[in-house]
Motif scaffolding. Structure first.
Motif, mmCIF file in Angstrom:
data_model
loop_
_atom_site.group_PDB
_atom_site.id
_atom_site.type_symbol
_atom_site.label_atom_id
_atom_site.label_comp_id
_atom_site.label_asym_id
_atom_site.label_seq_id
_atom_site.Cartn_x
_atom_site.Cartn_y
_atom_site.Cartn_z
ATOM 1 N N GLU A 120 51.862 -97.990 -35.680
ATOM 2 C CA GLU A 120 52.982 -98.706 -35.069
ATOM 3 C C GLU A 120 52.644 -99.407 -33.754
ATOM 4 O O GLU A 120 53.341 -100.352 -33.360
ATOM 5 N N LEU A 121 51.616 -98.945 -33.047
ATOM 6 C CA LEU A 121 51.408 -99.442 -31.680
ATOM 7 C C LEU A 121 50.075 -100.165 -31.477
ATOM 8 O O LEU A 121 49.762 -100.536 -30.327
ATOM 9 N N ASP A 122 49.310 -100.345 -32.500
ATOM 10 C CA ASP A 122 48.032 -101.037 -32.341
ATOM 11 C C ASP A 122 48.285 -102.481 -31.864
ATOM 12 O O ASP A 122 49.032 -103.238 -32.494
ATOM 13 N N GLY A 123 47.677 -102.842 -30.715
ATOM 14 C CA GLY A 123 47.861 -104.172 -30.134
ATOM 15 C C GLY A 123 49.073 -104.273 -29.228
ATOM 16 O O GLY A 123 49.294 -105.337 -28.625
ATOM 17 N N LYS A 124 49.889 -103.229 -29.062
ATOM 18 C CA LYS A 124 51.093 -103.257 -28.211
ATOM 19 C C LYS A 124 50.786 -102.678 -26.830
ATOM 20 O O LYS A 124 49.846 -101.901 -26.643
ATOM 21 N N TRP A 125 51.626 -103.061 -25.856
ATOM 22 C CA TRP A 125 51.563 -102.495 -24.519
ATOM 23 C C TRP A 125 52.463 -101.258 -24.458
ATOM 24 O O TRP A 125 53.610 -101.290 -24.902
ATOM 25 N N VAL A 126 51.918 -100.194 -23.871
ATOM 26 C CA VAL A 126 52.672 -98.937 -23.781
ATOM 27 C C VAL A 126 52.580 -98.418 -22.349
ATOM 28 O O VAL A 126 51.608 -98.713 -21.622
ATOM 29 N N PRO A 127 53.547 -97.604 -21.896
ATOM 30 C CA PRO A 127 53.427 -96.940 -20.590
ATOM 31 C C PRO A 127 52.458 -95.754 -20.706
ATOM 32 O O PRO A 127 52.654 -94.864 -21.532
ATOM 33 N N GLN A 128 51.405 -95.744 -19.880
ATOM 34 C CA GLN A 128 50.469 -94.622 -19.838
ATOM 35 C C GLN A 128 50.838 -93.746 -18.644
ATOM 36 O O GLN A 128 50.881 -94.210 -17.500
ATOM 37 N N ILE A 129 51.085 -92.456 -18.904
ATOM 38 C CA ILE A 129 51.617 -91.587 -17.846
ATOM 39 C C ILE A 129 50.678 -90.435 -17.478
ATOM 40 O O ILE A 129 50.992 -89.673 -16.557
ATOM 41 N N SER A 130 49.569 -90.309 -18.159
ATOM 42 C CA SER A 130 48.601 -89.279 -17.768
ATOM 43 C C SER A 130 47.252 -89.595 -18.410
ATOM 44 O O SER A 130 47.185 -90.093 -19.545
ATOM 45 N N SER A 131 46.172 -89.260 -17.679
ATOM 46 C CA SER A 131 44.810 -89.459 -18.189
ATOM 47 C C SER A 131 43.932 -88.391 -17.541
ATOM 48 O O SER A 131 43.614 -88.478 -16.341
ATOM 49 N N LYS A 132 43.538 -87.373 -18.310
ATOM 50 C CA LYS A 132 42.803 -86.247 -17.751
ATOM 51 C C LYS A 132 41.754 -85.750 -18.731
ATOM 52 O O LYS A 132 41.895 -85.894 -19.950
ATOM 53 N N LYS A 133 40.715 -85.067 -18.143
ATOM 54 C CA LYS A 133 39.708 -84.400 -18.965
ATOM 55 C C LYS A 133 39.293 -83.106 -18.278
ATOM 56 O O LYS A 133 39.471 -82.933 -17.057
ATOM 57 N N ALA A 134 38.770 -82.216 -19.071
ATOM 58 C CA ALA A 134 38.371 -80.916 -18.521
ATOM 59 C C ALA A 134 37.229 -81.100 -17.530
ATOM 60 O O ALA A 134 36.287 -81.875 -17.745
ATOM 61 N N GLY A 135 37.309 -80.384 -16.391
ATOM 62 C CA GLY A 135 36.274 -80.420 -15.355
ATOM 63 C C GLY A 135 36.547 -81.402 -14.251
ATOM 64 O O GLY A 135 35.872 -81.352 -13.213
ATOM 65 N N MET A 136 37.531 -82.304 -14.380
ATOM 66 C CA MET A 136 37.815 -83.263 -13.308
ATOM 67 C C MET A 136 38.607 -82.580 -12.198
ATOM 68 O O MET A 136 39.319 -81.590 -12.425
ATOM 69 N N GLU A 137 38.450 -83.106 -10.972
ATOM 70 C CA GLU A 137 39.162 -82.546 -9.822
ATOM 71 C C GLU A 137 40.234 -83.521 -9.357
ATOM 72 O O GLU A 137 39.984 -84.712 -9.189
ATOM 73 N N ILE A 138 41.431 -82.973 -9.140
ATOM 74 C CA ILE A 138 42.552 -83.763 -8.602
ATOM 75 C C ILE A 138 43.209 -82.910 -7.540
ATOM 76 O O ILE A 138 43.705 -81.797 -7.826
ATOM 77 N N ASP A 139 43.218 -83.448 -6.303
ATOM 78 C CA ASP A 139 43.800 -82.742 -5.154
ATOM 79 C C ASP A 139 43.229 -81.327 -5.022
ATOM 80 O O ASP A 139 43.946 -80.348 -4.787
ATOM 81 N N ASP B 183 36.266 -89.921 -23.246
ATOM 82 C CA ASP B 183 36.416 -88.460 -23.281
ATOM 83 C C ASP B 183 37.636 -87.970 -22.500
ATOM 84 O O ASP B 183 37.611 -86.917 -21.875
ATOM 85 N N PHE B 184 38.706 -88.762 -22.555
ATOM 86 C CA PHE B 184 39.934 -88.410 -21.836
ATOM 87 C C PHE B 184 41.072 -88.141 -22.843
ATOM 88 O O PHE B 184 41.157 -88.800 -23.895
ATOM 89 N N TRP B 185 41.908 -87.185 -22.425
ATOM 90 C CA TRP B 185 43.178 -86.977 -23.140
ATOM 91 C C TRP B 185 44.216 -87.880 -22.476
ATOM 92 O O TRP B 185 44.505 -87.735 -21.286
ATOM 93 N N ILE B 186 44.761 -88.818 -23.257
ATOM 94 C CA ILE B 186 45.689 -89.828 -22.737
ATOM 95 C C ILE B 186 47.107 -89.516 -23.235
ATOM 96 O O ILE B 186 47.334 -89.412 -24.441
ATOM 97 N N THR B 187 48.024 -89.377 -22.294
ATOM 98 C CA THR B 187 49.439 -89.185 -22.630
ATOM 99 C C THR B 187 50.170 -90.504 -22.406
ATOM 100 O O THR B 187 50.109 -91.074 -21.299
ATOM 101 N N ILE B 188 50.852 -90.996 -23.446
ATOM 102 C CA ILE B 188 51.579 -92.266 -23.371
ATOM 103 C C ILE B 188 53.025 -92.056 -23.817
ATOM 104 O O ILE B 188 53.349 -91.074 -24.497
ATOM 105 N N ALA B 189 53.864 -92.985 -23.390
ATOM 106 C CA ALA B 189 55.209 -93.083 -23.979
ATOM 107 C C ALA B 189 55.088 -94.004 -25.188
ATOM 108 O O ALA B 189 54.766 -95.185 -25.030
ATOM 109 N N GLY B 190 55.292 -93.464 -26.353
ATOM 110 C CA GLY B 190 55.008 -94.210 -27.573
ATOM 111 C C GLY B 190 56.028 -95.273 -27.916
ATOM 112 O O GLY B 190 56.572 -95.299 -29.023
ATOM 113 N N ILE B 191 56.302 -96.156 -26.969
ATOM 114 C CA ILE B 191 57.226 -97.278 -27.180
ATOM 115 C C ILE B 191 56.433 -98.553 -26.929
ATOM 116 O O ILE B 191 55.944 -98.782 -25.806
#
Length: 279
Positions: free
Chosen positions: A174-193, A231-239
């Protein structure tokens, strides 16, 4: 002085115990009793004599020498119609009561059935317009708190893989070629704050976002050419939207700032250049 003449009709006067001159009427002579004539049986064809009618107190006549009923002037068979009429009235009253009760019961059942809202299918999001601010979370995927239908494994890494494989089938279709809101991008071992993220942390973060926003989906960046890192887990709003500005409008509408939400174009092929736009 002369004596008065005797009464007309003649006869001797006399008193009891005295002679005729005492003024008593003579004792009448009783005629001899004659036996009644024998009754002859009625001949065939000859009308029967009417039975005498006997009249009692109140002037009412009773045929055939009848007597008034001890309980009143009316015979017992005249009270039976009243009893039958009373029974008929009681039966009708009971019938009306039962019918009224059944009507109320059915009316309540019908009212309850009509009052239950029908589940209408939600309309798909328009590809040319940003969602309205009043759009409720989870309108298309069961609402906030919804999780994948299958039971997740206990291992966080396996759970993330299972969720992404399930979600990516829909995303690619349904979303190939569409613009979506990306709300998270993380992978194991990365440091944030100062925090080092694990797959368990990433799974908890994704599930929290899935509970909060509509149609949240999880994808693995290595399956799409529009991501620089694979190698990232990407969380999107699937709209899906036809341009980046509409995806950014979704970010603003849902209260997500530049550090938490930006527009991303999903492409299964090609490169990552020009596929990201920030607020």
């Amino acid at each position: 002085m002369s004596q008065p003449p005797p009464p007309s009709g003649g006869g001797q006067w006399g008193w009891e115990g005295s002679g005729p001159s005492q003024g008593h009427w003579p004792t009448p002579q009783t005629p001899p009793t004659q036996p009644p004539p024998p009754q002859q049986p009625p001949q065939q064809g000859q009308p029967q004599p009417a039975q005498p009618q006997f009249q009692y107190a109140g002037g009412q006549q009773y045929p055939h020498g009848g007597r008034p009923h001890p309980s009143g002037d009316q015979p017992p068979n005249r009270r039976r119609p009243r009893l039958i009429a009373l029974v008929a009235v009681l039966v009708r009253v009971l019938g009306v009561g039962i019918g009224w009760g059944m009507t109320n019961l059915l009316s309540q059942d019908d009212t309850t059935a009509v009052a239950a809202p029908s589940e209408a299918p939600s309309a798909p999001a328009s590809a040319s317009a940003a969602p309205a601010p009043s759009q409720s979370a989870g309108a298309e995927d069961g609402g906030p708190g919804s999780a994948p239908a299958e039971e997740l494994p206990d291992d966080p890494s396996e759970a993330l893989t299972q969720i992404s494989e399930t979600d990516e089938e829909e995303v690619v279709a349904e979303l190939d070629g569409k613009w979506v809101p990306q709300i998270s991008s993380k992978k194991a071992g990365m440091e944030i704050d100062g925090k080092t993220w694990t797959d368990e942390d990433i799974l908890a973060d994704h599930q929290a976002l899935r509970d909060e926003h509509p149609r949240v989906r999880l994808v693995w960046s290595g399956n799409f050419g529009s991501f620089k890192e694979g190698d990232f887990w990407i969380t999107i709003a699937g709209i899906g939207y036809s341009d980046a500005e509409q995806a950014l409008s979704w970010c603003a509408t849902n209260g997500l700032g530049p550090d938490d939400c930006y527009a991303k174009q999903l492409n299964t092929g090609g490169g990552h250049e020009g596929t990201t736009k920030l607020q």
